[in-house]
Write an enzyme that holds these catalytic residues in place. Structure first.
Site, short mmCIF file in Angstrom:
data_model
loop_
_atom_site.label_atom_id
_atom_site.label_comp_id
_atom_site.label_asym_id
_atom_site.label_seq_id
_atom_site.Cartn_x
_atom_site.Cartn_y
_atom_site.Cartn_z
N TYR A 81 0.83 -1.20 0.00
CA TYR A 81 0.00 0.00 0.00
C TYR A 81 0.86 1.25 0.00
CZ TYR A 81 -3.83 -2.85 1.92
OH TYR A 81 -4.79 -3.79 2.12
N LYS A 113 5.39 10.29 -5.09
CA LYS A 113 6.76 9.79 -4.90
C LYS A 113 6.74 8.30 -4.54
CE LYS A 113 10.96 10.89 -2.33
NZ LYS A 113 10.99 10.05 -1.12
N LYS A 135 8.02 5.10 -6.74
CA LYS A 135 9.00 4.19 -6.13
C LYS A 135 8.49 2.74 -6.21
CE LYS A 135 12.25 3.37 -2.76
NZ LYS A 135 13.59 3.96 -2.70
N ARG A 154 -7.51 1.08 -3.84
CA ARG A 154 -8.41 0.82 -2.71
C ARG A 154 -9.33 2.01 -2.52
NH1 ARG A 154 -6.74 -1.03 3.43
NH2 ARG A 154 -6.01 1.12 3.66
N GLU A 181 -12.59 -7.21 8.03
CA GLU A 181 -11.72 -6.76 9.11
C GLU A 181 -12.50 -6.11 10.24
OE1 GLU A 181 -9.05 -4.18 6.91
OE2 GLU A 181 -10.69 -3.38 5.71
N ASP A 202 -7.62 -3.12 12.05
CA ASP A 202 -9.03 -2.76 12.02
C ASP A 202 -9.86 -3.75 12.84
OD1 ASP A 202 -9.64 -0.35 10.38
OD2 ASP A 202 -8.40 -1.43 8.95
N ILE A 208 3.58 -2.40 3.91
CA ILE A 208 3.47 -0.94 3.87
C ILE A 208 4.80 -0.25 3.61
CG2 ILE A 208 1.37 -0.62 5.24
CD1 ILE A 208 4.23 -0.12 7.30
N HIS A 209 5.87 -1.04 3.41
CA HIS A 209 7.19 -0.41 3.25
C HIS A 209 8.04 -1.25 2.29
CE1 HIS A 209 11.21 1.10 4.34
NE2 HIS A 209 10.57 2.19 4.75
N ASP A 214 -1.16 -40.22 2.79
CA ASP A 214 -2.44 -40.60 2.18
C ASP A 214 -3.04 -39.37 1.51
OD1 ASP A 214 -3.39 -39.19 4.33
OD2 ASP A 214 -4.72 -40.76 5.09
N1 COA Z 1 5.45 2.49 -1.03
C1 COA Z 1 6.42 2.97 -1.83
N2 COA Z 1 7.51 3.61 -1.37
C2 COA Z 1 7.60 3.77 -0.03
C3 COA Z 1 6.62 3.29 0.85
C4 COA Z 1 5.50 2.64 0.31
N3 COA Z 1 4.52 2.17 1.08
N4 COA Z 1 6.99 3.58 2.11
C5 COA Z 1 8.17 4.23 2.04
N5 COA Z 1 8.54 4.35 0.74
C6 COA Z 1 9.76 4.96 0.21
C7 COA Z 1 10.02 6.35 0.76
O1 COA Z 1 9.37 7.31 -0.05
C8 COA Z 1 11.51 6.43 0.68
O2 COA Z 1 11.85 6.66 -0.67
P1 COA Z 1 13.27 7.34 -1.08
O3 COA Z 1 14.34 6.50 -0.48
O4 COA Z 1 13.23 7.33 -2.56
O5 COA Z 1 13.21 8.72 -0.47
C9 COA Z 1 11.97 5.02 0.99
O6 COA Z 1 10.85 4.18 0.66
C10 COA Z 1 12.33 4.79 2.44
O7 COA Z 1 11.25 5.18 3.26
P2 COA Z 1 11.43 5.48 4.83
O8 COA Z 1 12.08 6.80 5.01
O9 COA Z 1 12.04 4.31 5.49
O10 COA Z 1 9.92 5.56 5.30
P3 COA Z 1 9.07 6.88 5.52
O11 COA Z 1 9.38 7.43 6.88
O12 COA Z 1 9.19 7.77 4.34
O13 COA Z 1 7.60 6.29 5.56
C11 COA Z 1 5.64 5.22 6.37
C12 COA Z 1 7.14 5.41 6.56
C13 COA Z 1 5.13 4.15 7.29
C14 COA Z 1 4.92 6.56 6.66
C15 COA Z 1 5.41 4.81 4.89
O14 COA Z 1 6.12 3.62 4.69
C16 COA Z 1 3.97 4.65 4.43
O15 COA Z 1 3.27 5.64 4.27
N6 COA Z 1 3.54 3.40 4.16
C17 COA Z 1 2.22 3.13 3.63
C18 COA Z 1 1.12 3.41 4.62
C19 COA Z 1 -0.24 3.07 4.10
O16 COA Z 1 -0.51 3.13 2.92
N7 COA Z 1 -1.17 2.72 5.02
C20 COA Z 1 -2.50 2.36 4.67
C21 COA Z 1 -2.65 0.90 4.40
S1 COA Z 1 -2.38 -0.12 5.81
MG MG Z 2 -7.43 -0.71 7.45
#
Ligand code: COA
Ligand code: MG
Length: 288
Positions: free
Chosen positions: A9, A16, A20, A66, A129, A155, A221-222, A269
């Site tokens: 997600y 950005k 990525k 979503r 959920e 959730d 999420i990462h 089996d």
């Molecule tokens: N998708 C794509 N890229 C992501 C990402 C994701 N979910 N989460 C982080 N990145 C990217 C960042 O932009 C950063 O890119 P860069 O190196 O080119 O600058 C790199 O990955 C490293 O990120 P980092 O600094 O470790 O994390 P952050 O502090 O920027 O973000 C969160 C942390 C948790 C806020 C972020 O991961 C996030 O928003 N995740 C998704 C949350 C979400 O969608 N929740 C709803 C569904 S459960």
């Molecule tokens: Mg949720």
């Protein structure tokens, strides 16, 4: 069905992160208009996701959007914004009733017909959920349009007032209920998010446990979570070799008139054959 070991997600308004995500080799990219997007960014998320669907090459990754939950008041604008750009699938969160899936399904089908796309070319994945969703799983999971059910641990905990722990024992009943409903309807089951994205060892253990429960994939999420989760949901070589041996020896033993037989000192089996075939299906889906 598309392989969905890891479903990543990102907030739909975050260009950005979307750009990525297409570099990560992840199975599914889910651009979120729901809880990952702030209330004052819903319109921006719709516009950004639309732009991504138009302009970016997602490669082999599945393009998912979503929407907000049915009844939130945002769902119609969400789904209507993205459908004209043919995402591979729509994810509906917090589903609690069959009719909510039916609502989305009708809108999707009319978009498919209007654009001259094949009916069912846009897939539906749902989040179950909440307490109500778990109670109504039997009806919901039988909806013919579904590909997968996603279990949202945070959730669900919020819905019943459970305290989340690392071990996730408080989720076990609902987490298994989702797997059972998926298996009964031939759907993929997609497991909980691990929000502690720096603790990769904990993620690995949680993903492996989910795979042992019968889940076929996991929400993430990462970027750091992509590889460990894909590995956990891909049968390893040893497991594949063993599964192949079961399939081969089972046929021979049937010809000899034996339903049960011994392999390496263990009884084999029919149910073990079935499980071995599931392993081989998953390996194949993962490109192994
Ligand atoms: N998708 C794509 N890229 C992501 C990402 C994701 N979910 N989460 C982080 N990145 C990217 C960042 O932009 C950063 O890119 P860069 O190196 O080119 O600058 C790199 O990955 C490293 O990120 P980092 O600094 O470790 O994390 P952050 O502090 O920027 O973000 C969160 C942390 C948790 C806020 C972020 O991961 C996030 O928003 N995740 C998704 C949350 C979400 O969608 N929740 C709803 C569904 S459960
Ligand atoms: Mg949720």
């Amino acid at each position: 069905m598309h392989s969905r070991r890891a479903l990543l997600y990102m907030p739909g308004d975050n260009w950005k992160m979307i750009t990525k995500s297409i570099t990560l080799g992840v199975d599914c990219i889910c651009m979120d208009m729901e809880d990952g997007t702030a209330i004052n960014k819903k319109a921006e998320a719709r516009a950004t996701i639309t732009r991504a669907l138009r302009e970016l090459d997602f490669g082999a990754s599945e393009r998912l959007a979503r929407i907000n939950s049915v009844g939130s008041g945002w769902e119609k604008d969400d789904i209507e914004a993205v459908l004209p750009y043919h995402p591979h699938g729509i994810v509906i969160p917090k589903v609690e009733a069959f009719d909510q899936v039916e609502w989305a399904s009708r809108i999707i089908e009319s978009a498919e017909l209007m654009h001259g796309w094949q009916v069912n070319s846009i897939r539906v994945l749902i989040g179950v959920e909440t307490a109500k969703g778990i109670l109504n799983l039997k009806e919901i999971a039988a909806h013919p349009r579904l590909d997968a059910i996603i279990f949202g641990g945070e959730d669900f905990a919020a819905s019943v007032g459970a305290t989340r722990t690392k071990e996730a024992t408080e989720l076990l009943y609902a987490r298994q209920a989702v797997v059972v409903a998926c298996a009964a309807n031939d759907l993929q089951a997609i497991d909980i998010v691990n929000i502690d994205y720096r603790d990769i060892e904990a993620l690995r253990a949680e993903a492996e446990f989910g795979a042992r429960l019968g889940y076929s994939g996991k929400q993430i999420i990462h970027p750091a979570q992509v590889q460990p989760v894909q590995t956990a949901f891909t049968p390893n070589d040893e497991t594949i070799v063993h599964a192949r041996r079961i399939v081969e020896t089972f046929e021979a033993s049937q010809r000899e008139g034996k339903g049960a037989y011994s392999l390496d000192g263990k009884m084999i089996d029919k149910p073990l054959l079935k499980n071995a075939q599931k392993v081989l299906d998953r390996a194949k889906a993962a490109g192994k």
